[in-house]
Design a protein around this motif. Structure first.
Motif, PDB file in Angstrom:
ATOM      1  N   GLY A  37      12.265   8.576 -25.309  1.00 31.50           N
ATOM      2  CA  GLY A  37      12.351   9.624 -26.124  1.00 31.50           C
ATOM      3  C   GLY A  37      11.741   9.768 -27.485  1.00 31.50           C
ATOM      4  O   GLY A  37      12.460   9.516 -28.573  1.00 31.50           O
ATOM      5  N   GLY A  98      16.234   4.221 -39.961  1.00 35.20           N
ATOM      6  CA  GLY A  98      16.538   5.252 -38.928  1.00 35.20           C
ATOM      7  C   GLY A  98      17.834   5.785 -38.874  1.00 35.20           C
ATOM      8  O   GLY A  98      19.019   5.415 -39.492  1.00 35.20           O
ATOM      9  N   ALA A  99      18.113   6.743 -38.039  1.00 36.97           N
ATOM     10  CA  ALA A  99      19.421   7.420 -37.849  1.00 36.97           C
ATOM     11  C   ALA A  99      20.372   6.421 -37.227  1.00 36.97           C
ATOM     12  O   ALA A  99      21.517   6.527 -37.415  1.00 36.97           O
ATOM     13  CB  ALA A  99      19.103   8.629 -36.932  1.00 36.97           C
ATOM     14  N   SER A 100      19.734   5.610 -36.565  1.00 35.55           N
ATOM     15  CA  SER A 100      20.677   4.490 -35.708  1.00 35.55           C
ATOM     16  C   SER A 100      21.343   3.631 -36.670  1.00 35.55           C
ATOM     17  O   SER A 100      22.632   3.388 -36.582  1.00 35.55           O
ATOM     18  CB  SER A 100      19.674   3.407 -34.817  1.00 35.55           C
ATOM     19  N   ILE A 103      24.261   5.887 -38.108  1.00 34.82           N
ATOM     20  CA  ILE A 103      25.407   5.843 -37.196  1.00 34.82           C
ATOM     21  C   ILE A 103      26.225   4.759 -37.103  1.00 34.82           C
ATOM     22  O   ILE A 103      27.746   4.788 -37.436  1.00 34.82           O
ATOM     23  CB  ILE A 103      25.070   6.374 -35.873  1.00 34.82           C
ATOM     24  N   PHE A 124      23.822  10.515 -26.223  1.00 31.99           N
ATOM     25  CA  PHE A 124      22.777   9.483 -26.616  1.00 31.99           C
ATOM     26  C   PHE A 124      23.520   7.964 -26.371  1.00 31.99           C
ATOM     27  O   PHE A 124      24.754   7.910 -26.797  1.00 31.99           O
ATOM     28  CB  PHE A 124      22.628   9.522 -28.231  1.00 31.99           C
ATOM     29  N   TYR A 127      26.086   5.596 -28.858  1.00 34.05           N
ATOM     30  CA  TYR A 127      27.472   5.882 -29.518  1.00 34.05           C
ATOM     31  C   TYR A 127      28.497   5.252 -29.123  1.00 34.05           C
ATOM     32  O   TYR A 127      29.265   4.628 -29.963  1.00 34.05           O
ATOM     33  CB  TYR A 127      27.790   7.283 -29.353  1.00 34.05           C
ATOM     34  N   CYS A 170      26.276  15.806 -31.457  1.00 32.52           N
ATOM     35  CA  CYS A 170      24.836  15.751 -31.531  1.00 32.52           C
ATOM     36  C   CYS A 170      24.299  16.986 -30.854  1.00 32.52           C
ATOM     37  O   CYS A 170      24.500  17.492 -29.894  1.00 32.52           O
ATOM     38  CB  CYS A 170      24.427  14.627 -30.672  1.00 32.52           C
ATOM     39  N   ASN A 174      20.764  15.019 -27.162  1.00 34.73           N
ATOM     40  CA  ASN A 174      20.056  14.061 -26.229  1.00 34.73           C
ATOM     41  C   ASN A 174      21.117  13.461 -25.450  1.00 34.73           C
ATOM     42  O   ASN A 174      22.253  13.044 -25.783  1.00 34.73           O
ATOM     43  CB  ASN A 174      19.403  12.823 -27.137  1.00 34.73           C
ATOM     44  N   ASP A 202      25.244  13.962 -35.749  1.00 33.13           N
ATOM     45  CA  ASP A 202      23.746  13.558 -35.418  1.00 33.13           C
ATOM     46  C   ASP A 202      22.842  14.732 -35.202  1.00 33.13           C
ATOM     47  O   ASP A 202      22.748  15.492 -34.299  1.00 33.13           O
ATOM     48  CB  ASP A 202      23.826  12.602 -34.366  1.00 33.13           C
ATOM     49  N   ILE A 204      19.629  14.751 -35.993  1.00 32.86           N
ATOM     50  CA  ILE A 204      18.231  14.253 -35.722  1.00 32.86           C
ATOM     51  C   ILE A 204      17.155  15.120 -34.991  1.00 32.86           C
ATOM     52  O   ILE A 204      16.050  15.068 -35.542  1.00 32.86           O
ATOM     53  CB  ILE A 204      18.057  12.730 -35.157  1.00 32.86           C
ATOM     54  N   TYR A 205      17.549  15.837 -34.313  1.00 32.71           N
ATOM     55  CA  TYR A 205      16.788  16.928 -33.590  1.00 32.71           C
ATOM     56  C   TYR A 205      16.700  18.288 -33.993  1.00 32.71           C
ATOM     57  O   TYR A 205      16.407  19.245 -33.546  1.00 32.71           O
ATOM     58  CB  TYR A 205      17.115  16.982 -32.065  1.00 32.71           C
ATOM     59  N   SER A 234      12.201  10.301 -37.330  1.00 27.09           N
ATOM     60  CA  SER A 234      11.658   9.657 -36.337  1.00 27.09           C
ATOM     61  C   SER A 234      11.259  10.789 -35.208  1.00 27.09           C
ATOM     62  O   SER A 234      10.091  10.907 -34.905  1.00 27.09           O
ATOM     63  CB  SER A 234      12.910   9.046 -35.332  1.00 27.09           C
ATOM     64  N   TYR A 320      13.931  17.227 -24.363  1.00 27.67           N
ATOM     65  CA  TYR A 320      14.468  16.696 -23.062  1.00 27.67           C
ATOM     66  C   TYR A 320      14.758  17.925 -22.069  1.00 27.67           C
ATOM     67  O   TYR A 320      15.496  19.074 -22.573  1.00 27.67           O
ATOM     68  CB  TYR A 320      15.757  15.973 -23.192  1.00 27.67           C
TER      69      TYR A 320
HETATM   70  N1  PMP Z   1      20.276   9.828 -32.307  1.00 34.38           N
HETATM   71  C1  PMP Z   1      19.682  10.459 -31.324  1.00 34.38           C
HETATM   72  C2  PMP Z   1      20.602  11.618 -30.770  1.00 34.38           C
HETATM   73  C3  PMP Z   1      18.792   9.961 -30.703  1.00 34.38           C
HETATM   74  O1  PMP Z   1      18.091  10.502 -29.628  1.00 34.38           O
HETATM   75  C4  PMP Z   1      18.009   8.724 -31.460  1.00 34.38           C
HETATM   76  C5  PMP Z   1      16.613   8.256 -30.993  1.00 34.38           C
HETATM   77  N2  PMP Z   1      16.201   8.289 -29.491  1.00 34.38           N
HETATM   78  C6  PMP Z   1      18.594   8.447 -32.448  1.00 34.38           C
HETATM   79  C7  PMP Z   1      19.732   8.953 -32.989  1.00 34.38           C
HETATM   80  C8  PMP Z   1      17.958   7.198 -33.449  1.00 34.38           C
HETATM   81  O2  PMP Z   1      16.783   7.461 -34.062  1.00 34.38           O
HETATM   82  P1  PMP Z   1      16.162   6.657 -35.138  1.00 34.38           P
HETATM   83  O3  PMP Z   1      14.715   6.442 -34.752  1.00 34.38           O
HETATM   84  O4  PMP Z   1      16.076   7.560 -36.302  1.00 34.38           O
HETATM   85  O5  PMP Z   1      16.769   5.406 -35.350  1.00 34.38           O
END
Ligand code: PMP
Length: 387
Positions: A37, A98-100, A103, A124, A127, A170, A174, A202, A204-205, A234, A320
């Motif tokens: 992704g 990152g969003a990662s 979270i 995703f 989680y 989210c 995703n 979340d 991010i999209y 991202s 997606y």
């Molecule tokens: N949340 C979702 C729903 C994602 O799909 C992704 C990346 N695939 C992330 C968070 C993580 O994004 P980042 O690259 O900012 O860590």
């Protein structure tokens, strides 16, 4: 003495189902990947240049733990302009890796051992494991294809207990691409307020919403106080490798997250933060261009799957599609495995996103129309054998 040095909860942690597949695909030749992704675009040039310049000017040291003040201001301004929600840049915004990381920090900041977190599946992949790593207990809600994989307020009511601390939402989602409308967010918000549940939202999209304006859960009446908004650079800005995200929310929670971040990460990468300032100041046109290209690809791939006999709803966002492969009689793992071996097209089996993803595959359309066209030709040939 135990038979392993590893912590029990780490030993039972399964590796990501997405990576496993792509390690195999990367060893093969002539593979078209609809798997990982991430955008196929290179980061907009002005963003790269701003980052270069920051290095040339010698900005190579740590930044403030919470991130460059100018970047936090830009984030706060972006959130105000886009969703009309206001956050104090000094106390309510944290720049993360990152969003990662955001979270992970959110969960670690709020969970006591045994606290329950609702995860809406298919979801995703990170989680549920991160809830577990933070000492929480996952309560899954399985969404239904007939409802376009949208969670309903009554489904939330059904799983709430007196240990429920938070829900992870989210939208755009995703792996399904599903987008919740402002009315649907309001319905969900009512249940969260009633039971005093926090939302880890979340988003991010969010910039990749094709059929409606970008909406944030934090903008719903009474939700800003209980929402930890997660986002990043991202996806919309094609900056996956820069590792830059952010979170905004109630001061008490953001400050707690900042404390953990301070000890475990220090700060997000400095040169990436300089690039991100430029992205927010002058990146909008690039986002619009990329979005328009994704929309075109979405329309192409949805139509192609339905023509092939695999039913596929039109997702409102992200990049997606999540077509059903039930018609083939194969499991999603078999489908993905055989498709890779026989036609050299890599997709992700739906079950890696939760049990309710079984019977589906996730295909990313963040690849050129030419590649998508070729992938569809190969997949049609494959599918003909089964339906
Ligand atoms: N949340 C979702 C729903 C994602 O799909 C992704 C990346 N695939 C992330 C968070 C993580 O994004 P980042 O690259 O900012 O860590």
């Amino acid at each position: 003495m135990s038979s392993s040095y590893l912590a029990d909860h780490v030993q039972t942690l399964k590796p990501s189902g997405i990576r496993k597949f792509f390690d195999v695909a990367s060893q093969m030749e002539n593979v078209i990947s609809l798997g990982v992704g991430e955008p196929d675009f290179v980061t907009p040039w002005n963003v790269i240049e701003a980052s270069y310049h920051s290095l040339e000017q010698g900005y190579t040291a740590y930044t403030a733990n919470a991130g460059l003040p100018e970047l936090r201001e830009e984030i706060s301004e972006y959130l105000r302009q886009t969703f009309t929600v206001t956050y104090q840049p000094e106390t309510q915004v944290l720049v993360t890796v990152g969003a990662s990381q955001a979270i992970d920090l959110a969960l670690r900041a709020i969970l006591n051992p045994g606290d329950e977190v609702i995860v809406v599946e298919p979801s995703f992949v990170s989680y549920a494991p991160t809830v577990g790593l933070a000492g929480g207990v996952v309560k899954v809600i399985d969404t239904k294809p007939e409802n376009e994989f949208k969670v309903t307020p009554s489904q939330i009511e059904e799983v709430v207990t007196d240990r429920t601390k938070a829900i992870v939402l989210c939208s755009p989602n995703n792996p399904t691409g599903t987008v919740l409308s402002p009315e649907e967010l309001e319905g969900i918000a009512a249940v969260l307020k009633k039971h005093d549940i926090l939302a880890i939202s979340d988003e991010i999209y969010v910039e990749l919403s094709y059929d409606q304006a970008a909406t944030s859960l934090a903008a719903v009446d009474g939700m800003k106080e209980r929402t930890i908004l997660i986002s990043g650079f991202s996806k919309a800005f094609a900056m996956t490798g820069w590792r830059l995200g952010y979170t905004a929310g109630p001061e008490e929670i953001i400050q707690a997250m900042t404390k953990i971040h301070q000890y475990t990460m220090m700060c997000a990468p400095t040169m990436a933060q300089h690039g991100a300032i430029e992205a927010l100041r002058n990146g909008n046109e690039s986002v619009i261009e990329m979005k328009s290209s994704y929309r075109q690809r979405r329309n192409f791939i949805v139509k192609s799957f339905n023509e092939m006999g695999l039913s596929c709803h039109t997702p409102g966002g992200a990049f997606y599609v999540f077509p059903s492969i039930k018609e083939t009689g194969l499991t999603s793992e078999e489908f993905a495995q055989k498709l890779l071996e026989e036609q050299r097209v890599a997709v992700v089996p739906g079950h890696v996103f939760g049990d309710s993803g079984e019977g589906y595959i996730r295909c990313s359309y963040a690849t050129s129309l030419k590649q998508l066209d070729e992938a569809i030709t190969r997949m049609s040939e494959f599918v003909q054998k089964y339906i």
